[in-house]
Every structure is written in structure tokens, then in C-alpha cells.
Design a protein around this motif. Structure first.
Motif, PDB file in Angstrom:
ATOM      1  N   GLY A   1      14.053 -30.899  -9.871  1.00  0.00           N
ATOM      2  CA  GLY A   1      13.147 -31.401  -8.859  1.00  0.00           C
ATOM      3  C   GLY A   1      11.677 -31.441  -9.257  1.00  0.00           C
ATOM      4  N   SER A   2      11.390 -31.230 -10.541  1.00  0.00           N
ATOM      5  CA  SER A   2       9.966 -31.265 -10.904  1.00  0.00           C
ATOM      6  C   SER A   2       9.496 -32.707 -11.025  1.00  0.00           C
ATOM      7  CB  SER A   2       9.752 -30.542 -12.234  1.00  0.00           C
ATOM      8  OG  SER A   2      10.462 -31.196 -13.252  1.00  0.00           O
ATOM      9  N   THR A   3       8.191 -32.899 -10.876  1.00  0.00           N
ATOM     10  CA  THR A   3       7.643 -34.235 -11.089  1.00  0.00           C
ATOM     11  C   THR A   3       7.572 -34.486 -12.595  1.00  0.00           C
ATOM     12  OG1 THR A   3       5.384 -33.404 -11.164  1.00  0.00           O
ATOM     13  CG2 THR A   3       6.215 -34.154  -9.025  1.00  0.00           C
ATOM     14  N   ARG A   4       7.328 -35.706 -12.951  1.00  0.00           N
ATOM     15  CA  ARG A   4       7.224 -36.080 -14.355  1.00  0.00           C
ATOM     16  C   ARG A   4       6.220 -35.196 -15.080  1.00  0.00           C
ATOM     17  NH1 ARG A   4       8.083 -41.013 -17.198  1.00  0.00           N
ATOM     18  NH2 ARG A   4       8.717 -40.153 -19.194  1.00  0.00           N
ATOM     19  N   TRP A   5       5.065 -35.043 -14.460  1.00  0.00           N
ATOM     20  CA  TRP A   5       4.013 -34.262 -15.083  1.00  0.00           C
ATOM     21  C   TRP A   5       4.447 -32.811 -15.239  1.00  0.00           C
ATOM     22  CZ3 TRP A   5       0.126 -34.091 -18.114  1.00  0.00           C
ATOM     23  CH2 TRP A   5      -0.701 -32.958 -18.128  1.00  0.00           C
ATOM     24  N   GLU A   6       5.056 -32.266 -14.185  1.00  0.00           N
ATOM     25  CA  GLU A   6       5.468 -30.867 -14.256  1.00  0.00           C
ATOM     26  C   GLU A   6       6.487 -30.658 -15.354  1.00  0.00           C
ATOM     27  OE1 GLU A   6       6.746 -30.290 -10.320  1.00  0.00           O
ATOM     28  OE2 GLU A   6       4.752 -29.746  -9.573  1.00  0.00           O
TER      29      GLU A   6
ATOM     30  N   THR B   1       6.775 -32.334 -18.019  1.00  0.00           N
ATOM     31  CA  THR B   1       6.083 -32.435 -19.302  1.00  0.00           C
ATOM     32  C   THR B   1       5.277 -31.173 -19.576  1.00  0.00           C
ATOM     33  OG1 THR B   1       5.858 -34.812 -18.982  1.00  0.00           O
ATOM     34  CG2 THR B   1       4.486 -33.797 -20.656  1.00  0.00           C
TER      35      THR B   1
END
Lengths: 283, 342, 329
Positions: C216-221, C223
Motif C-alpha cells: 500500500g505504499s505510494t510510488r515515492w514511499e 522508492t
């Protein structure tokens, strides 16, 4: 979608855009430099530049043919010296070494990397010029080769490490010995990164002036064999850039452009010849 | 893998091939100042003389002296004469002497960049010493203004620019200042590289030129050639006869002519602050350093032939490139000295 | 009478140590020895360099002792030499250079590795690698003609207006100085950071990213919190490369730093670095003490690199996460 998620998505979008900005800035700098070189030196690049020897001030029709060939010779020989040491040393660090030996070798490589190019030049002078009482292409290549070692070594180790264990274990399970595994499986899997590093090292030493002034000196004429002083693009750039003549300044910029072109060609050729794609699927 | 190894081997062999060049290669290195005229000379002489190719690389006067002493080059070049210790070091190492041959003349000129001032300024030796010592800090200081009546000098701070690298130009400049200012002599002294009381350091004549061009209210010193070809204003300096002389080919040659009477046989002489009404006081010879004994007869003959040509016919080319010619009396003396080379 | 034990190749006891001959036959031992020799040669070369520097600076070391590190005078006429301003300048310009290059470089590497389509990424990488090939003389010239006027006319006054209360941004703005040298260094070392970091990021296994996204993390997270830490040592390695280059850079720095041995809190002040002073004065230096003092400066730079590398490694060890890929330093 609650507030926290919205915030996280916003941060995500923002940061990723920022990375795009970083890239844009870096690339912009490069294009600016290229543009500057083309603008100031472009006019001086003509057929003569690639085929003729340098002409004295005020005379047209001169070129830097000997410097182009000289740089190519120096880089070739430097690679033959520096790349095997870095590459094989990197294999040792990644595959065979214990942690203490590895620590010492890595530290030494980092120290070597931090030595100013002029000190490398002085070192190479003491070792390769003074005992023989003349300047030579050999000595220049030695100095440049030294500078290639640390980048090659550290990067080879790094990329070999990044090859997943599963590949190694699979190979050994099939009965291959360790060195065979390394040669046929691990190294090819890490090829991309290693080649990148070698090309980076090559690019770095291609533009070095100070070490060459102490070892290969320069030559207004064609340098035959390996034992004579040789002209090289960085030394020509340096000599012409510090002169009081605008014509020579333009030639210096042109030489800078040609040097970049040379590295670009080497890059393309190397990747084309050695490209095998990665054995490990890219994300 | 084998493909790569094979290709590299082929490339290595190809580039290592010694293609037949039976011309003799003579290597020299040293001063950067005379590089343009040397390149022209060596090129022309090589064309006339077929067999000998003389290769010169500008690495600096001090480096030239070092390398000729070490024996890694066949001849050297320097903007400053070798000291007695250096001559002795050469003698001890090689068992024979090294000879100095003046080739052309150059000069160090005070260049500046003052917004709004286009006139050519006059500088007294006291003013120059004061500026570079950091005592005179503003452009409208009386020491400068008194020599430049009629020029509107602003009340701005002077930004001094000097050389960061060791150089013959610094040597000439500080040699002159040491002669005209007791203060300078005792506080700073003369050398190719000194502990500057004030100012920014720039690398090379080109560096100083660039710095001056881009820094308002700056003053520095460069070789005459740079000031002339790069279009930066430079001033006149008061010579020992009390006249303000601007450096140009005539005034520089006049300085050499004035010094001829006192010229020692080995040509190691400083001609700063030379006598003569038309002399530019911050002039200098530049020398080729030639070993007295050559082990290779063909190299020796080539160098002797080159020297003879350079100080006679070769002098016709120097003024085009903004170098000053050797006075005739010096040339005559040198021709005799060439015979010392064995 | 001694009993000889014969070693039968291949028929080794189950306890595990194979005989030397069998290892030899497999070629593993040879491979190990050969690669060891090459790795050792690196250490040997570095040692030889240090020895050369040590030997070549003997006179100066005996004369000045530890005062060399404390004095600020550099006077070739009176033969008095002190290293402090050069050490200061080297460290300050390296810090400024890295402070600018590391965020930019890592940001760009992330973009190229994670976001850009492969072809675009490869092409841009090509070009960025070219930056490494630009001769340092040309960087110096560009510094003189472009960066210095930019600094003097826009950046430095701007910084002074906004942050002038900090001692970092005070004093007259000449254009040359620590800040300008730092900016030029940043441009010079960026390609190393981007190139190596990008390759390392690319080699992070897919499943790491996918696991993070699946949680469930965002793309940035995914990365920043998963991929980048996994590639941590590789990225640090690229920063080491950049640091080394910044410490040892000669030509470009000497053209923009002002070449004045000064110690000043202001980034606008002209300064000097070890590599720059060696480049400027070595060729012309006459007199044993002079030459040897310059060589001692080279030795000091070695020491500096040694210490800075040590500190950086300490940092890695101290902040090491468990299970974040490679653990070697």
C-alpha cells in the motif's frame, strides 16, 4: 480517500517531480556545456583538424591529428593496464575475500582515487620518466591507468555483489566450480554495471592534463611507437587555452568538442560490441 | 571475451607500430611565454632543415630548468636565468656546463579595469609598490592621481590580481619592485612565487587577463603580448630616467640595448629598470638553455644551426607576434658564444 | 620413523577440507590467487605512493613537525610554510560541492532508474556520462567565463540579501571563492553519483518494489523507503567516488577559487586548496624545502582523504539497517 492518503499521494507526486527537475538540471548543464563548445569551437572543426599537424600561430590549415591519435593510444594503453587490475581485483573482493582484507583493499582504492591528478603525475614521473631519462607514451598511459583502477575496482565489486545469490547457487548446484560460476554466470549478469563503470573511468582520465604534462609531455609531430612523447587532446587544450591568441582559444574549444566526441564514440562502440542485455530482468 | 581480447590485441599492435621516421626528434621544454614564437621558429627551421624535428612543450620556466638538469629533455627554456646554485647542480650532475642564449624580449605591463576610465594611466614605481603592498587602497589615492592629472579616478577600492602559479613574469615584476622600493625588497622580495601581501591569485597570464577583464577596479600584471592581443588597457611606467614609457616593441628593445654594456658573457642579466630615456623599465630576456656538451653529434649540429638562424633571420618573425627583437650587439655576442657548444 | 600421510585427490574426508591438489585442479585456487594478486597490487601501489610522498617530504617534516598543520603562512621567499589555509579550503569546497551534488545526483538517479522509460533513461545516461569526460581545463574556463560573473552579479548579491545575517554569506563578492569552487566541483562530480547510483538502483530486485507497493505504499514511499535503502551501499560508494574527485580536483578549482591562502567563515571569500597550490607551484618550485613542503601537502591530502573516508564509513556502519542488502564497507 482520507486526508493522510491524500497527503502521501501529494508528497509522492511532488518528490517524483523533483527528481525529474534534478535530472533536467543535470542534463541542462551538459547541453549548455556542449552548446558552448560548439558555439566557440565549432567553426574550427574541419577536415584539417582531423588530418593535419598543428600549425604555428597565425597560420591556417593546422589541425590536431596527432593529438587525437595520441589520446587514443594513451587511453588504449591505460585501459590495458588499469582495467584488468580493477576488474580482477573487484572479483577478488566480491567473490573470494574475507572482510578484513576486503576492507584494506577498498580503503586503499578510495585513497588512490582521492590523490590529485598532479600528484599521480609526479609519482609516475619519478617511476617511469626519471629512470629512463625521457618522456614517453608508456609513462603517460601508466599514470592514466593508475587513475582508472579505483573506479573500476569499486564498481566491479559493487555490481558483482548485486547479482542475486540464486544465480550463483544454481550454477554451483549444476556442478560448476566457483571460478566457472564467476566467469560464466556472475560476471555476465553484472556486465552492464561493470561496463558503465569502466567507461566512466575512461571518460575521467580522457580529460586529465596534469599527469600527462609530467609523463607524456607533448609532441608537435607524429609520435611513433610507445617510447616517445606524444601529443594529446587535453594537453593541447591546456596549451592553447592559456595562450594570448583568440585563434588558439577557438582551437582549444574545438579540441574539447572533439574529445567529447571521441568518448561518445567509444561509449557507443563499447556498448554495441559488448551489449548482451542483462541476465537479470530489469524492474 | 575472446572477441574483445582479440580486438584489443590487434589495436595494441597496430598503434605500436613504429612507422618509419628517420627524422631526428629533439625534445625541449620550458617557459610558456615564448611558446608561440618558438613553435613558429621550430616549424620553419624544421621545414628548411628536413632532418631535424624540434619538439617544444611549454611547462614553465622552473620546470624547464629542472628537466634540463635531470636530463629528460635535450634543451630547456626559461624566462629567468638560472641561479648559481642551479648552474652548479647541473655541472655536478653532467660534468659540463649549461649555456644561456637570449632569444627574444618580453615585458610585464600593469593592466587594469576601471569603469569609466579609458585613458592610459601613468604609474610611478612608488605607486606600483604601494598598490601591491596593500598600502594604496583606492584608485583616487594621490600617489596615483598625481601622475595622472586630467583623468577622473573614482574613489573605489583597488582589487589587486597577481599570479598564483610560479612564473617568470612574477620574477620580472618583483625584480623591478625590489629595485625601486626598499620596502618591497625587505618585506616581500623577488622570486617566481612569493607571499603576496594582498590580492587574488590567478593562474597564468591568461588567468590574470581573464580575471581583470571580469573584475571592476582591478589591477594586475601580464606579459605585453596578452595585454596587446586581448585588448585590455595597460599603463605606462616611469623609468630610471624619469620618463613615463608605455611598453611596446621599441621601448622593450631599447631596454635591452641599454643593458648591453653591462652584459656578462654568460648572458644572465636582469634588464629591469635599465638605463635609457626610451627604455621600458620592466623588460626581460627569455633564454634557451643549451647544454655545452652534446653526446649526439647530429642533435648538436641541429641545435647550433637552429640557434644561428633564430637570432639572425628568425628575428624577422618575432615582431608580428608582439615579441621584441634582440639588439644587434647582443646577437653579435651570441654568435660567438654558439661556438662553445661541443 | 615418520609416517607420511598421502593425500588422495578427491577422496577427502567428509569433514570438508579438500586437498590442495583437487582445489588446484578445479581452478578455484588459481582464480583466487590470481585475483588476490591483482587486489593486492592496488594496496601495493597506494603504499608506494605514500612512501614516495613520505620520503620526498622528509626535510619539510623535520623542519616543521606538527606546526605544519597549525601555521597559515606560505612564504617561498623566506621558506616558511604552513598547511592550514589549504586544508581549510580543500574541506570547505568539497563539502559545498557534495552538498550541491548529492541531492541533485541522487534525485536524478532515482528519476532515471524508477520513472523514465528505459530508452529515455539510457539515452540521458549516455549524455550525463559525457559530463565526466569534459576536461577539467574546460570546466575551469567555463567557470571563469560563466560561473564567476554569474556568481558576482547575481547569486552572491542575492544570497547576501536573503541570508546576509549568516557569517557564511558576508564580505565582498568577487565572484571567485569557496562557493564558486564548490559549484564547479558539484557539476564535475554529479555524473559519478548519477551514473553509479542509477545502475545500483536498477539492479535492485523487482520483488522489493512490488512488495512495498503491494503493502500500500505510494510510488515515492516504495522508492525512498525500500529501494534506495536496499541500494544504500552502492549509493554511498558513488558518493565516495564523488568525494575523492572533489578533494583531488586541480585545474578547475585553481581557476575559480581565487588562489589566496585565507581562512574565512564566509563562502564568498577567495581561498586555496591543496591540489590547487601543488598544481600552481610545483613545476616552478626551486629549493629543496619548497619542493618538499609541497610534497608534504600531498601527504596531508592523503591523510585528509583517509580521515574523511573513515568518518564516512563510520557513518554507514552506525546507520546500518538489518537486511538491507550488502553489509560491506
Amino acid at each position: 480517500m482520507n486526508a493522510r492518503l491524500r497527503w502521501r499521494k501529494f508528497v509522492s507526486g511532488f518528490m517524483l517531480t523533483m527528481t525529474g527537475v534534478c535530472t533536467a538540471v543535470s542534463v541542462a548543464v551538459l547541453f549548455f556545456i556542449l552548446g558552448y563548445l560548439v558555439y566557440h569551437g565549432g567553426a574550427s572543426i574541419n577536415w584539417n583538424f582531423f588530418t593535419k599537424l598543428p600549425a604555428p600561430v597565425g597560420e591556417t590549415g593546422g589541425g590536431m591529428a596527432n593529438a587525437i591519435v595520441g589520446s587514443a593510444k594513451l587511453l588504449l594503453l591505460a585501459s590495458l593496464f588499469g582495467v584488468p587490475i580493477g576488474f580482477l581485483g573487484g572479483i577478488y573482493l566480491a567473490e573470494f575475500s574475507g572482510s578484513s582484507v576486503g576492507f584494506v583493499v577498498r580503503y586503499a582504492a578510495d585513497l588512490l582515487n582521492g590523490v590529485p591528478s598532479i600528484v599521480i603525475g609526479i609519482f609516475a614521473y619519478a617511476l617511469m620518466v626519471l629512470p629512463f631519462k625521457h618522456y614517453s607514451t608508456f609513462a603517460g598511459a601508466f599514470a592514466l591507468g593508475l587513475m582508472m583502477i579505483p573506479i573500476t575496482l569499486r564498481s566491479t565489486e559493487e555490481f558483482l555483489h548485486s547479482v542475486p545469490r540464486a544465480l550463483r547457487e544454481g550454477s554451483m548446484a549444476l556442478g560448476a566450480s566457483k571460478w566457472r560460476t564467476i566467469a560464466s554466470v556472475v560476471v555476465p549478469a553484472a556486465y552492464r554495471g561493470i561496463i558503465t563503470a569502466i567507461l566512466l573511468a575512461l571518460a575521467r582520465v580522457a580529460g586529465e592534463t596534469a599527469p600527462l604534462l609530467f609523463t607524456a609531455l607533448s609532441n608537435r609531430y607524429w609520435s611513433s611507437g610507445w617510447n616517445q612523447p606524444t601529443a594529446s587532446l587535453p594537453v593541447m587544450i591546456f596549451t592553447y587555452a592559456i595562450a594570448p591568441y583568440d585563434d588558439w582559444h577557438r582551437q582549444a574549444w574545438a579540441a574539447g568538442l572533439v574529445l567529447l566526441g571521441l568518448i561518445l564514440v567509444v561509449n557507443i562502440l563499447a556498448r554495441a560490441i559488448l551489449a548482451r542485455g542483462s541476465a537479470v530482468p530489469r524492474s | 571475451m575472446k572477441r574483445i581480447a582479440g580486438m584489443l590485441l590487434v589495436a595494441f599492435v597496430l598503434t605500436g607500430i613504429v612507422w618509419a621516421e628517420d627524422a631526428l626528434l629533439i625534445n625541449g621544454a620550458g617557459a610558456t611565454f615564448p611558446n608561440p614564437i618558438y613553435q613558429k621558429w621550430f616549424d620553419e627551421f624544421g621545414q628548411k632543415n628536413g632532418k631535424a624535428k624540434i619538439n617544444y612543450t611549454p611547462i614553465g620556466s622552473g620546470a624547464g630548468i629542472k628537466q634540463i638538469t635531470e636530463g629528460t629533455v635535450d634543451f630547456g627554456a626559461s624566462d629567468g636565468p638560472m641561479s648559481d646554485e642551479q648552474l652548479k647542480a647541473y655541472q655536478d650532475k653532467h660534468g659540463s656546463a649549461v649555456l644561456h642564449f637570449p632569444t627574444v624580449l618580453g615585458a610585464a605591463v600593469p593592466t587594469y579595469n576601471i569603469p569609466g576610465v579609458t585613458a592610459s594611466l601613468n604609474f610611478t614605481p612608488e605607486a606600483l609598490a604601494g598598490i601591491f603592498l596593500g598600502r594604496i587602497t583606492k584608485w583616487n589615492d594621490p600617489a596615483i592621481a598625481s601622475a595622472n592629472k586630467g583623468v577622473q579616478l573614482p574613489a573605489n577600492d583597488i582589487v589587486v590580481v597577481h599570479r598564483s602559479d610560479g612564473s617568470g613574469t612574477t620574477y620580472i615584476w618583483t625584480d623591478f619592485l625590489s629595485k625601486v622600493s626598499e620596502d618591497w625588497k625587505s618585506k616581500v622580495g623577488k622570486n617566481t612565487s612569493i607571499n603576496w601581501p594582498v590580492g587574488l591569485g590567478a593562474k597564468g597570464n591568461d588567468g590574470v587577463t581573464g580575471q581583470i577583464k571580469t573584475t571592476p577596479n582591478s589591477i594586475g600584471y601580464v606579459e605585453l603580448i596578452y595585454a596587446a592581443t586581448q585588448n585590455i588597457p595597460y599603463g605606462a611606467v616611469k623609468n630610471s630616467s624619469g620618463k613615463f614609457v608605455k611598453a611596446d616593441l621599441a621601448s622593450v628593445s631599447a631596454a635591452a640595448a641599454g643593458a648591453v654594456k653591462e652584459m656578462p658573457d654568460d648572458f644572465r642579466v636582469s634588464i629591469t629598470n635599465a638605463p635609457g630615456a626610451a627604455a621600458y623599465p620592466i623588460s626581460s630576456f627569455t633564454w634557451l638553455l643549451i647544454p655545452q656538451k652534446f653526446s649526439d653529434a647530429s642533435k648538436r649540429d641541429a641545435m647550433k644551426g637552429f640557434l644561428k638562424w633564430a637570432i639572425t633571420d628568425g628575428q624577422n618573425e618575432v615582431e608580428q607576434l608582439s615579441y621584441a627583437k634582440l639588439p644587434k650587439a647582443v646577437v653579435a655576442k651570441e654568435i660567438k658564444a654558439i661556438d662553445q657548444i661541443q | 620413523m615418520a609416517t607420511t600421510t598421502t593425500t588422495v585427490p578427491g577422496a577427502s574426508p567428509a569433514a570438508g577440507s579438500r586437498s590442495f591438489l583437487s582445489k588446484l585442479r578445479d581452478g578455484d585456487e588459481i582464480a583466487r590467487v590470481i585475483t588476490l594478486l591483482f587486489a593486492a597490487s592496488v594496496v601495493l601501489i597506494t603504499l608506494m605512493l605514500v612512501l614516495q610522498l613520505w620520503h620526498g617530504s622528509a626535510l619539510a617534516r623535520h623542519k616543521f613537525g606538527f606546526n605544519f598543520f597549525r601555521t597559515s603562512v606560505w612564504d617561498p621567499v623566506n621558506d616558511e610554510y604552513g598547511a592550514l589555509p589549504f586544508i581549510y579550503g580543500t574541506v570547505v569546497t568539497a563539502i559545498v560541492g557534495l552538498a550541491l551534488a548529492v541531492p541533485l545526483g541522487i534525485g536524478a538517479a532515482i528519476f532515471l532508474a524508477e520513472l523514465a522509460p528505459q530508452k529515455v533513461s539510457d539515452m540521458l545516461e549516455f549524455f550525463i556520462d559525457l559530463l565526466a569526460a569534459v576536461p577539467s581545463v574546460i570546466y575551469g574556463l567555463l567557470g571563469v567565463f560563466i560561473v564567476i560573473p554569474l556568481m558576482r552579479n547575481y547569486v552572491q548579491p542575492g544570497l547576501k540579501a536573503a541570508f546576509g545575517f549568516l557569517p557564511l554569506f558576508q564580505g565582498p563578492a568577487f565572484g571567485v571563492g569557496f562557493l564558486t569552487a564548490g559549484v564547479v566541483l558539484a557539476i564535475m562530480v554529479i555524473p559519478y553519483i548519477i551514473s553509479v547510483s542509477r545502475e545500483v538502483l536498477l539492479s535492485v530486485p523487482r520483488d522489493q518494489r512490488e512488495a512495498a507497493l503491494a503493502l500500500g505504499s505510494t510510488r515515492w514511499e516504495s522508492t525512498w523507503k525500500v529501494v534506495v535503502p536496499f541500494a544504500r551501499t552502492g549509493i554511498m560508494g558513488s558518493i565516495f567516488l564523488a568525494l575523492a574527485r572533489a578533494l583531488g580536483e586541480t585545474m578547475a578549482v585553481t581557476m575559480v577559487i581565487g588562489n589566496t591562502p585565507t581562512i574565512s567563515a564566509s563562502l564568498f571569500s577567495p581561498g586555496y586548496s591543496i591540489a590547487a597550490v601543488i598544481a600552481n607551484e610545483f613545476s616552478e618550485a626551486t629549493g629543496d624545502l619548497y619542493v618538499q613542503s609541497l610534497i608534504e601537502l600531498g601527504l596531508v591530502l592523503f591523510l585528509l582523504t583517509f580521515i574523511l573516508n573513515g568518518l564516512a564509513r563510520l557513518l554507514i556502519v552506525v546507520t546500518a539497517q538489518r537486511g538491507s542488502g550488502m553489509g560491506h564497507v
